[in-house]
Scaffold this motif. Sequence first.
Motif, PDB file in Angstrom:
ATOM      1  N   LEU A 165      50.480  40.887 -74.421  1.00 15.64           N
ATOM      2  CA  LEU A 165      50.112  41.381 -72.963  1.00 15.64           C
ATOM      3  C   LEU A 165      50.307  42.632 -72.100  1.00 15.64           C
ATOM      4  CD1 LEU A 165      48.728  41.490 -69.821  1.00 15.64           C
ATOM      5  CD2 LEU A 165      50.905  39.790 -69.310  1.00 15.64           C
ATOM      6  N   LEU A 166      52.279  42.543 -72.528  1.00 17.14           N
ATOM      7  CA  LEU A 166      52.768  43.918 -72.583  1.00 17.14           C
ATOM      8  C   LEU A 166      52.255  45.052 -73.400  1.00 17.14           C
ATOM      9  CD1 LEU A 166      56.145  42.903 -72.278  1.00 17.14           C
ATOM     10  CD2 LEU A 166      54.988  44.290 -70.511  1.00 17.14           C
ATOM     11  N   ALA A 167      51.842  44.854 -75.052  1.00 13.20           N
ATOM     12  CA  ALA A 167      51.355  45.741 -75.208  1.00 13.20           C
ATOM     13  C   ALA A 167      50.162  46.677 -74.716  1.00 13.20           C
ATOM     14  CB  ALA A 167      50.865  45.304 -77.105  1.00 13.20           C
ATOM     15  N   ILE A 168      49.072  45.358 -74.433  1.00 18.74           N
ATOM     16  CA  ILE A 168      48.265  46.239 -73.269  1.00 18.74           C
ATOM     17  C   ILE A 168      48.464  46.966 -72.034  1.00 18.74           C
ATOM     18  CG2 ILE A 168      46.269  45.627 -72.078  1.00 18.74           C
ATOM     19  CD1 ILE A 168      45.379  42.997 -73.862  1.00 18.74           C
ATOM     20  N   LEU A 169      49.400  46.817 -71.576  1.00 23.60           N
ATOM     21  CA  LEU A 169      49.467  47.299 -70.378  1.00 23.60           C
ATOM     22  C   LEU A 169      50.521  48.850 -70.893  1.00 23.60           C
ATOM     23  CD1 LEU A 169      50.941  47.100 -67.651  1.00 23.60           C
ATOM     24  CD2 LEU A 169      53.119  46.432 -67.923  1.00 23.60           C
ATOM     25  N   PHE A 170      51.011  48.660 -71.661  1.00 25.97           N
ATOM     26  CA  PHE A 170      51.269  49.497 -71.819  1.00 25.97           C
ATOM     27  C   PHE A 170      51.312  51.085 -72.517  1.00 25.97           C
ATOM     28  CE2 PHE A 170      55.388  47.638 -70.669  1.00 25.97           C
ATOM     29  CZ  PHE A 170      56.233  48.272 -70.359  1.00 25.97           C
ATOM     30  N   SER A 171      49.655  50.671 -73.009  1.00 29.77           N
ATOM     31  CA  SER A 171      48.556  51.116 -74.464  1.00 29.77           C
ATOM     32  C   SER A 171      47.830  51.860 -73.077  1.00 29.77           C
ATOM     33  CB  SER A 171      48.174  50.536 -75.373  1.00 29.77           C
ATOM     34  OG  SER A 171      47.484  49.361 -74.682  1.00 29.77           O
ATOM     35  N   LEU A 172      47.307  51.431 -72.149  1.00 26.17           N
ATOM     36  CA  LEU A 172      46.417  51.759 -70.770  1.00 26.17           C
ATOM     37  C   LEU A 172      47.028  53.028 -70.403  1.00 26.17           C
ATOM     38  CD1 LEU A 172      46.045  48.396 -69.368  1.00 26.17           C
ATOM     39  CD2 LEU A 172      44.632  48.569 -70.746  1.00 26.17           C
ATOM     40  N   PRO A 173      45.725  53.825 -70.849  1.00 26.02           N
ATOM     41  CA  PRO A 173      45.714  54.941 -70.213  1.00 26.02           C
ATOM     42  C   PRO A 173      46.147  54.752 -68.673  1.00 26.02           C
ATOM     43  CG  PRO A 173      43.644  54.828 -70.301  1.00 26.02           C
ATOM     44  CD  PRO A 173      44.798  53.988 -70.900  1.00 26.02           C
ATOM     45  N   LEU A 174      46.469  55.676 -68.397  1.00 26.74           N
ATOM     46  CA  LEU A 174      47.454  55.707 -66.518  1.00 26.74           C
ATOM     47  C   LEU A 174      46.361  56.535 -66.118  1.00 26.74           C
ATOM     48  CD1 LEU A 174      51.471  56.495 -65.760  1.00 26.74           C
ATOM     49  CD2 LEU A 174      50.276  54.125 -66.021  1.00 26.74           C
ATOM     50  N   SER A 175      45.428  57.433 -66.425  1.00 24.62           N
ATOM     51  CA  SER A 175      44.170  57.705 -65.537  1.00 24.62           C
ATOM     52  C   SER A 175      42.704  56.441 -65.878  1.00 24.62           C
ATOM     53  CB  SER A 175      44.292  58.707 -66.454  1.00 24.62           C
ATOM     54  OG  SER A 175      43.311  59.013 -68.155  1.00 24.62           O
ATOM     55  N   ALA A 176      42.990  55.608 -65.798  1.00 24.85           N
ATOM     56  CA  ALA A 176      41.743  54.598 -66.058  1.00 24.85           C
ATOM     57  C   ALA A 176      40.788  54.107 -64.713  1.00 24.85           C
ATOM     58  CB  ALA A 176      42.577  53.501 -67.338  1.00 24.85           C
ATOM     59  N   GLU A 177      41.902  54.327 -63.907  1.00 24.69           N
ATOM     60  CA  GLU A 177      41.659  54.165 -62.375  1.00 24.69           C
ATOM     61  C   GLU A 177      40.241  54.472 -62.227  1.00 24.69           C
ATOM     62  OE1 GLU A 177      41.307  52.534 -58.924  1.00 24.69           O
ATOM     63  OE2 GLU A 177      43.579  52.135 -60.503  1.00 24.69           O
ATOM     64  N   HIS A 234      62.359  44.293 -67.908  1.00 23.48           N
ATOM     65  CA  HIS A 234      63.253  45.541 -67.433  1.00 23.48           C
ATOM     66  C   HIS A 234      62.046  46.192 -67.926  1.00 23.48           C
ATOM     67  CE1 HIS A 234      65.799  49.032 -67.979  1.00 23.48           C
ATOM     68  NE2 HIS A 234      66.500  48.647 -66.859  1.00 23.48           N
ATOM     69  N   ASP A 235      60.828  46.288 -69.077  1.00 26.07           N
ATOM     70  CA  ASP A 235      60.171  47.334 -69.197  1.00 26.07           C
ATOM     71  C   ASP A 235      59.114  47.195 -68.255  1.00 26.07           C
ATOM     72  OD1 ASP A 235      61.705  47.597 -71.850  1.00 26.07           O
ATOM     73  OD2 ASP A 235      60.436  46.454 -73.099  1.00 26.07           O
ATOM     74  N   ALA A 236      58.665  45.744 -67.628  1.00 26.85           N
ATOM     75  CA  ALA A 236      57.601  46.159 -66.794  1.00 26.85           C
ATOM     76  C   ALA A 236      58.018  47.180 -65.820  1.00 26.85           C
ATOM     77  CB  ALA A 236      57.104  44.622 -66.440  1.00 26.85           C
ATOM     78  N   TYR A 237      59.362  46.760 -64.815  1.00 30.82           N
ATOM     79  CA  TYR A 237      59.915  47.418 -63.665  1.00 30.82           C
ATOM     80  C   TYR A 237      59.911  48.402 -63.707  1.00 30.82           C
ATOM     81  CZ  TYR A 237      61.533  42.162 -62.518  1.00 30.82           C
ATOM     82  OH  TYR A 237      61.408  41.213 -61.874  1.00 30.82           O
ATOM     83  N   THR A 238      60.814  48.678 -65.364  1.00 27.49           N
ATOM     84  CA  THR A 238      60.346  50.577 -65.607  1.00 27.49           C
ATOM     85  C   THR A 238      59.030  51.462 -65.656  1.00 27.49           C
ATOM     86  OG1 THR A 238      62.264  50.052 -66.927  1.00 27.49           O
ATOM     87  CG2 THR A 238      61.068  52.090 -67.411  1.00 27.49           C
ATOM     88  N   GLN A 239      58.098  50.468 -66.044  1.00 30.21           N
ATOM     89  CA  GLN A 239      56.502  50.634 -65.766  1.00 30.21           C
ATOM     90  C   GLN A 239      56.196  51.063 -64.607  1.00 30.21           C
ATOM     91  OE1 GLN A 239      54.668  51.995 -67.895  1.00 30.21           O
ATOM     92  NE2 GLN A 239      53.004  52.026 -67.046  1.00 30.21           N
ATOM     93  N   VAL A 240      56.569  50.022 -63.246  1.00 28.00           N
ATOM     94  CA  VAL A 240      56.480  50.180 -62.056  1.00 28.00           C
ATOM     95  C   VAL A 240      56.906  51.706 -61.600  1.00 28.00           C
ATOM     96  CG1 VAL A 240      56.853  49.010 -59.409  1.00 28.00           C
ATOM     97  CG2 VAL A 240      56.594  47.754 -61.497  1.00 28.00           C
ATOM     98  N   LEU A 241      57.885  51.832 -62.105  1.00 31.46           N
ATOM     99  CA  LEU A 241      58.742  53.086 -61.566  1.00 31.46           C
ATOM    100  C   LEU A 241      57.727  54.667 -61.775  1.00 31.46           C
ATOM    101  CD1 LEU A 241      62.470  51.889 -61.322  1.00 31.46           C
ATOM    102  CD2 LEU A 241      60.718  52.254 -59.251  1.00 31.46           C
ATOM    103  N   ALA A 242      57.515  54.653 -63.412  1.00 32.55           N
ATOM    104  CA  ALA A 242      56.570  55.125 -63.132  1.00 32.55           C
ATOM    105  C   ALA A 242      55.325  56.012 -62.360  1.00 32.55           C
ATOM    106  CB  ALA A 242      56.268  55.168 -65.046  1.00 32.55           C
TER     107      ALA A 242
END
Length: 187
Positions: free
Chosen positions: A16-28, A155-163
């Motif tokens: 799940l984390l691999a999917i989360l962090f590999s998704l482009p932020l422009s996919a919206e 921690h990694d997920a929370y850091t992704q939120v702050l991005a």
Amino acid sequence: MSAERPILNSTVTAFLLAILFSLPLSAETGGRLEALYAELKQAEPVEAQRIAKEIQLEQSKSGSAAMDLLLKRGRDAMEAGDLEQAIEHLTALTDHAPDFADGWHTRAIAYARVGLYGPALADIERALALNPHHFDAIASLGALLEEVGHEKLAHDAYTQVLAIHPYFEDVTTALERLDAEFGGSEI
């Protein structure tokens, strides 16, 4: 971590984390939401809170009055403490509006509250596949991971939120708690 808590399969969590962090932020897909997310990244704290609320409002609109009513009923049932009823409403919502990320995220919260961490994780995965910017869903992922003892992944997920949302107060607090708990060292 107590022996009573179910342990999430590390492979599923890592996937799940691999999917989360590999998704482009422009996919919206929504142009309005995309613009709001861009504004959120650059906003000052007070403005960021306003923009975040606007994003949450936009994300809570399914495009169907009937589906919006199911979401409201599910949230109302959760607020009233009737988690079984909430899950029923939210399951009807996800069945009839499978492309509505907020429905999946809300049901994930209900599942987590009754200790069904596997289904909660699956629903968060679906919500994030539909909307990788969904900072509330990523924050929920962090909380779920923390709950089951995967502090580094939390921690990694929370850091992704702050991005995405640099001034998400609950996430900032969670990161401070994790850093304090582990002496500020790498988790």
